[in-house]
Design an enzyme around this catalytic site. Structure first.
Site, PDB file in Angstrom:
ATOM      1  CG  HIS A 121       4.823  -0.009  38.153  1.00 44.08           C
ATOM      2  ND1 HIS A 121       5.752   0.668  38.910  1.00 44.08           N
ATOM      3  CD2 HIS A 121       4.946  -1.324  38.485  1.00 44.08           C
ATOM      4  CE1 HIS A 121       6.410  -0.200  39.660  1.00 44.08           C
ATOM      5  NE2 HIS A 121       5.945  -1.411  39.426  1.00 44.08           N
ATOM      6  CG  ASP A 198       6.461   1.848  32.395  1.00 43.04           C
ATOM      7  OD1 ASP A 198       7.369   1.062  32.070  1.00 43.04           O
ATOM      8  OD2 ASP A 198       5.890   1.805  33.504  1.00 43.04           O
ATOM      9  CD  GLN A 201       5.687  -6.088  33.178  1.00 44.10           C
ATOM     10  OE1 GLN A 201       5.936  -7.146  32.589  1.00 44.10           O
ATOM     11  NE2 GLN A 201       5.926  -5.936  34.461  1.00 44.10           N
ATOM     12  CE  LYS A 224       9.571  -4.927  35.482  1.00 40.96           C
ATOM     13  NZ  LYS A 224       9.113  -5.543  36.723  1.00 40.96           N
ATOM     14  CB  CYS A 362       4.026  -1.251  41.997  1.00 46.51           C
ATOM     15  SG  CYS A 362       5.288  -1.976  43.035  1.00 46.51           S
TER      16      CYS A 362
HETATM   17  N1  7TS Z   1       6.586  -0.071  35.068  1.00 51.48           N
HETATM   18  C1  7TS Z   1       5.936  -1.244  34.965  1.00 51.48           C
HETATM   19  C2  7TS Z   1       4.781  -1.365  34.040  1.00 51.48           C
HETATM   20  C3  7TS Z   1       6.356  -2.333  35.733  1.00 51.48           C
HETATM   21  O1  7TS Z   1       5.706  -3.490  35.626  1.00 51.48           O
HETATM   22  C4  7TS Z   1       7.455  -2.185  36.621  1.00 51.48           C
HETATM   23  C5  7TS Z   1       7.879  -3.293  37.539  1.00 51.48           C
HETATM   24  C6  7TS Z   1       8.111  -0.945  36.651  1.00 51.48           C
HETATM   25  C7  7TS Z   1       7.649   0.088  35.879  1.00 51.48           C
HETATM   26  C8  7TS Z   1       9.318  -0.702  37.524  1.00 51.48           C
HETATM   27  O2  7TS Z   1      10.415  -1.374  37.035  1.00 51.48           O
HETATM   28  P1  7TS Z   1      11.807  -1.344  37.856  1.00 51.48           P
HETATM   29  O3  7TS Z   1      12.605  -2.396  37.201  1.00 51.48           O
HETATM   30  O4  7TS Z   1      12.370   0.017  37.722  1.00 51.48           O
HETATM   31  O5  7TS Z   1      11.447  -1.682  39.273  1.00 51.48           O
HETATM   32  N2  7TS Z   1       6.849  -4.205  37.823  1.00 51.48           N
HETATM   33  C9  7TS Z   1       6.778  -5.118  38.796  1.00 51.48           C
HETATM   34  C10 7TS Z   1       5.691  -5.976  38.939  1.00 51.48           C
HETATM   35  O6  7TS Z   1       4.713  -6.002  38.210  1.00 51.48           O
HETATM   36  N3  7TS Z   1       5.889  -6.758  40.021  1.00 51.48           N
HETATM   37  O7  7TS Z   1       7.058  -6.434  40.557  1.00 51.48           O
HETATM   38  C11 7TS Z   1       7.625  -5.428  39.819  1.00 51.48           C
END
Ligand code: 7TS
Length: 408
Positions: A121, A198, A201, A224, A362
């Site tokens: 990501h 990371d 997910q 999430k 992303c």
């Molecule tokens: N890493 C992964 C694998 C992610 O899926 C996401 C967000 C992030 C980092 C960033 O997380 P944040 O909470 O700091 O923004 N993923 C997604 C997605 O798949 N669609 O919208 C956001």
């Protein structure tokens, strides 16, 4: 696990969208929140809203206990040895940026390597690009296999004694790939490198044990995993966190302040400058209670069943392309359908009350590797049912008919 009963606990899922009962299949972007989480945040604001770690009044003590209790809860949830290894951040993105800007800057220089994969990501890619630019370190990528997995032989070949940091997603938000983190940790450590995971997910969907993974840093996002937006966590090994400098300075994180110099508090507070995310931590704590009550293994099992059910139906559709490994994957399906643009697809199914995501998720470098500009994605959570999958399939069939008529 009874998904129908669980669903009842999510007020948002009871609504109709565009005249149809809502089918929410975008939990990989953000999950919905159960009543218990919404109530916990309301209880904080209605009952004991006060700043933490300051003063001695009753509300302040209650807020401090709740905030620090949330830290203990997170530590237990991912099996950290000490609560002081849990640093609250704004999200996974801020957690990864903290590692890059503090630890990364202190260990990387010209000739050093930072190892990533093309499935990262942007949040686990751009901080490392910036670190490489700032320090003269080199970025290297472990190649992907045709099915969107990595081969441990390639991990062995890419990580060298010059590697300082390996940063990798545990579960891909596009491919659904579950990476072999324990083995990657072992290889990284053999070369003296540190592993940053990371966990955005993985944490919402599978039981996570940071000590068993033996990762050096682990980032997660609260929103999430049924928690509020605006809160995430950085876990780190104690000796590394202790040697790291804060990147935000101000109130709450100091020990002694003079006109020309200051000292910092001990872990974890030295990384939490300013008034922290109190309501958000309280909500995250309630979210963890909610997940624990169902059980992470039951959640994972349920999502696997749903993904399998959806995969069986979707693979029968003419013109569908599904990305990522066929087995050993998480509960999301990223796909394209014939010549229909994913945004058109998402728009048509939305007219039937079905929320799926379309775009590059992303992950622009991964889109180029897949040779597409964007895809559609349906992602499942514990509140989704086989009825939701059936509704999705009906929606996709309608979208395909609609566009083939339009083209025809
Ligand atoms: N890493 C992964 C694998 C992610 O899926 C996401 C967000 C992030 C980092 C960033 O997380 P944040 O909470 O700091 O923004 N993923 C997604 C997605 O798949 N669609 O919208 C956001």
């Amino acid at each position: 696990m009874n998904a129908h009963q669980i669903r009842e606990q999510f007020p948002i899922l009871k609504q109709h969208v565009n005249g149809h009962p809502l089918v929410y299949l975008d939990s990989a972007a953000t999950s919905q929140k159960p009543s218990s989480v919404i109530q916990a945040v309301t209880d904080y604001y209605e009952g004991y809203n006060a700043n933490v770690h300051r003063g001695v009044h009753t509300l302040g003590s209650k807020a401090t206990d709740a905030y620090e209790g949330a830290r203990d809860k997170v530590a237990q949830f991912i099996n950290a040895e000490f609560s002081s290894q849990i640093i609250f951040t704004r999200g996974a993105t801020s957690a990864i940026n903290l590692v890059a800007s503090s630890y990364g800057v202190s260990v990387c220089g010209p000739g050093d390597e930072i190892v990533l994969t093309p499935m990262e990501h942007h949040s686990n890619l751009i901080p490392w690009q910036q670190l490489a630019k700032k320090t003269g370190a080199t970025l290297k990528y472990i190649p992907l296999q045709d099915d969107g997995t990595i081969d441990l032989k390639d991990v062995e070949a890419t990580i060298t004694d010059q590697t300082k940091i390996v940063a990798m997603v545990y579960v891909s938000n596009v491919l659904g790939t579950i990476n072999p983190m324990e083995q990657v940790a072992e290889i990284a450590h053999r070369h003296g490198a540190k592993l940053v995971v990371d966990g955005s997910q993985s944490t919402p969907h599978i039981a996570v044990d940071v000590q068993q993974l033996d990762c050096d840093f682990y980032a997660l996002s609260g929103h999430k995993m049924c928690g509020p937006t605006g809160i995430g966590v950085l876990y780190g090994k104690k000796d590394l966190l202790e040697q790291m400098e804060p990147i935000e300075f101000g109130g709450e994180m100091i020990d002694h302040v003079d006109l020309f110099d200051s000292t910092w508090k001990e872990l974890p507070w030295k990384f939490e400058g300013g008034t922290p995310l109190i309501a958000e931590a309280v909500g995250l704590s309630a979210a963890i209670d909610f997940l624990n009550d169902i059980g992470m293994d039951a959640i994972h099992q349920h999502e696997m069943q749903l993904a399998h059910y959806a995969m069986e139906k979707m693979t029968k559709m003419d013109g569908i392309e599904i990305y990522g490994p066929k087995t050993e994957r998480s509960g999301l399906i990223t796909f394209n359908l014939a010549d229909v643009h994913p945004h058109d697809l998402a728009t048509v199914v939305d007219a039937y009350g079905i929320a799926i995501r379309a775009g590059h998720h992303c992950c622009q470098p991964l889109m180029r590797w897949l040779n597409v500009s964007s895809t559609a994605r349906a992602s499942f959570y514990m509140y989704n049912t086989e009825d939701d999958v059936d509704r999705l399939i009906e929606g996709l069939v309608k979208a395909k008919e609609y566009f083939s008529d339009a083209i025809g």
